[in-house]
Structures are given as C-alpha cells and as structure tokens.
Design an enzyme around this catalytic site. Structure first.
Site, short mmCIF file in Angstrom:
data_model
loop_
_atom_site.label_atom_id
_atom_site.label_comp_id
_atom_site.label_asym_id
_atom_site.label_seq_id
_atom_site.Cartn_x
_atom_site.Cartn_y
_atom_site.Cartn_z
N HIS A 95 10.30 94.42 8.57
CA HIS A 95 11.72 94.64 8.28
C HIS A 95 12.05 94.19 6.86
CE1 HIS A 95 16.11 94.70 8.94
NE2 HIS A 95 16.10 93.58 8.23
N GLU A 96 11.57 93.02 6.47
CA GLU A 96 11.86 92.52 5.12
C GLU A 96 11.21 93.39 4.06
OE1 GLU A 96 14.16 90.53 4.76
OE2 GLU A 96 14.30 89.92 6.86
N HIS A 99 13.27 96.32 3.02
CA HIS A 99 14.23 96.12 1.94
C HIS A 99 13.56 96.33 0.57
CE1 HIS A 99 17.41 94.93 4.55
NE2 HIS A 99 16.83 93.82 4.96
N HIS A 103 14.62 99.01 -2.29
CA HIS A 103 14.78 98.65 -3.70
C HIS A 103 13.96 99.58 -4.58
CE1 HIS A 103 14.99 95.14 -6.83
NE2 HIS A 103 15.63 96.22 -7.22
#
EC number: 3.4.24.-
Length: 225
Positions: A95-96, A99, A103
């Site tokens: 999940h991280e 991100h 980006h």
C-alpha cells in the site's frame, strides 16, 4: 441537534475503524504469507519492477507508523511490517509503495494534497482558536474566518480518500499479479486494507459534520442579528 448526533455517530465510526485496523492487522500479522517475503522485500521488489530503484525502503519505530514521504521520496515501514513475513506486512508495505507509484506518475490528488499540506497544517491549528474566540466573544466574523480555514482541512481529508483508495487498489493488483499472495490469502489482504481505508472515511465524516455544525452556528447567529 441533528449535527451533534451525526458527529457523535461519525466519532463512533472512527473509533470502530481504528479498532478494526488494529485487530485485523494483529490477526493477519500471525498469518505468514506463502511467498515468504518480508514487507521490506515486497516493497523493494515492487519499486524495482516499476523502475523506482532510487526510492529507499527504511524501517521506522512504532506500529502502524508506515508511510510514504513524497518530499524525501522514501518508503518508511514500521518494524513489524519491515521485518514481518505476514499477510499484514505484505499488504501494508505494498500500500505504501502504491503512494510511491502515484508520485511517479504525478497522480493528481496526491500532488494536490502535497501542495496544500502547509496551508492546511496552519489552518487546522488556527481554526479551533477562531471558533473558540468567536463563540466566547460573540463574534460572527471570527467564526466565519474559522469556517473558511477549517474548510481547507476538510477539503484535504476529502481528497485523501481517492489517494488512499487508489493506493490500496494498486497494492492488491500488484501483489496478486506478482504472486506475493496466493489463493485465499487475498481475503486477508482485503480485510487489512479495507479497515485502513475506513479510518480515512470516518475522519473525513467527523471533520465534515464539525464544519456543518459551525456553519449552522454562524447562520443562526446571523439570523438573530
């Protein structure tokens, strides 16, 4: 009265969501993923597959302190996730990394959230003081200014929702397609990520109902004048 009830209900949802996050994380932290990968290995692999070789993965103290730092371009994983080989570890790590992928492609909601964060951080700190001062002094101008500033904070939480949902969607798609989880393990991933997403929904609802409450106070005060 209605808004007070709705706010209490939203707060209840928030506490329940936090409980679900912790309970699901702990439950699936005890279930080792069949791939045998750690959260750090999972994150590193997904980053490399997508050409993000220069984005490091670092351990950070605490539990559920995982995050992606867009300023330093680094994925930070809590120690249970970084070193863990569980379904929870793989779910949170991916999940991280989601991100970081956002980006990479300049995902609109993430870029906007990052740009307005300094303003929102200031507004979130000042708005409660303006509300308090306005109510104590009977100043609608202060309450109105507080509403404007608090609206920025509510907007920030609302645009956080698509950012988090999109990251979770990316995470599930990648770890399934790459074989990081298999067969019935997907059910555990869904529970871990869905519970986490619910916390953002609850937080947004609490803020929204609080904003509406102060708007009603402002409108009622104006009618009385």
């Amino acid at each position: 009265m209605l808004f007070i009830f709705l706010t209490i209900a939203a707060l209840g949802l928030s506490f329940w969501a936090q409980f679900k996050v912790k309970s699901n994380f702990e439950k699936y932290s005890k279930v080792e993923a069949s791939s045998g990968r750690t959260g750090a290995e999972t994150a590193r692999r997904i980053l490399d597959i997508n050409g993000l070789y220069d984005v490091p993965v670092e351990p950070v103290r605490g539990t559920l302190t995982d995050h992606y730092d867009p300023t330093r371009r680094v994925v930070r994983l809590s120690e249970p996730v970084y070193y863990g080989r569980s379904i929870s570890a793989i779910s949170v790590a991916s999940h991280e990394v989601g991100h970081a992928l956002q980006h990479q492609e300049s995902y609109g909601a993430l870029v906007l959230r990052h740009k307005i964060f300094p303003v929102v951080n200031f507004a979130s700190g000042v708005a409660p003081l303006l509300f308090l001062g306005g109510m104590l002094l009977g100043s609608l101008n202060l309450i109105g200014l507080g509403i404007i500033l608090f609206s920025a904070a509510v907007f920030f939480q609302l645009i956080t929702l698509p950012v988090e949902f999109n990251a979770s969607s990316r995470a599930k798609q990648i770890i399934v397609s790459e074989g990081f989880i298999r067969n019935n393990e997907e059910n555990g991933v869904n529970k871990v990520l869905s519970a986490a997403a619910l916390t953002y929904v609850a937080a947004a609802l609490v803020s929204l109902f609080e904003l509406l409450r102060f708007v009603m106070i402002f409108l009622n005060g104006r009618d009385e004048n």
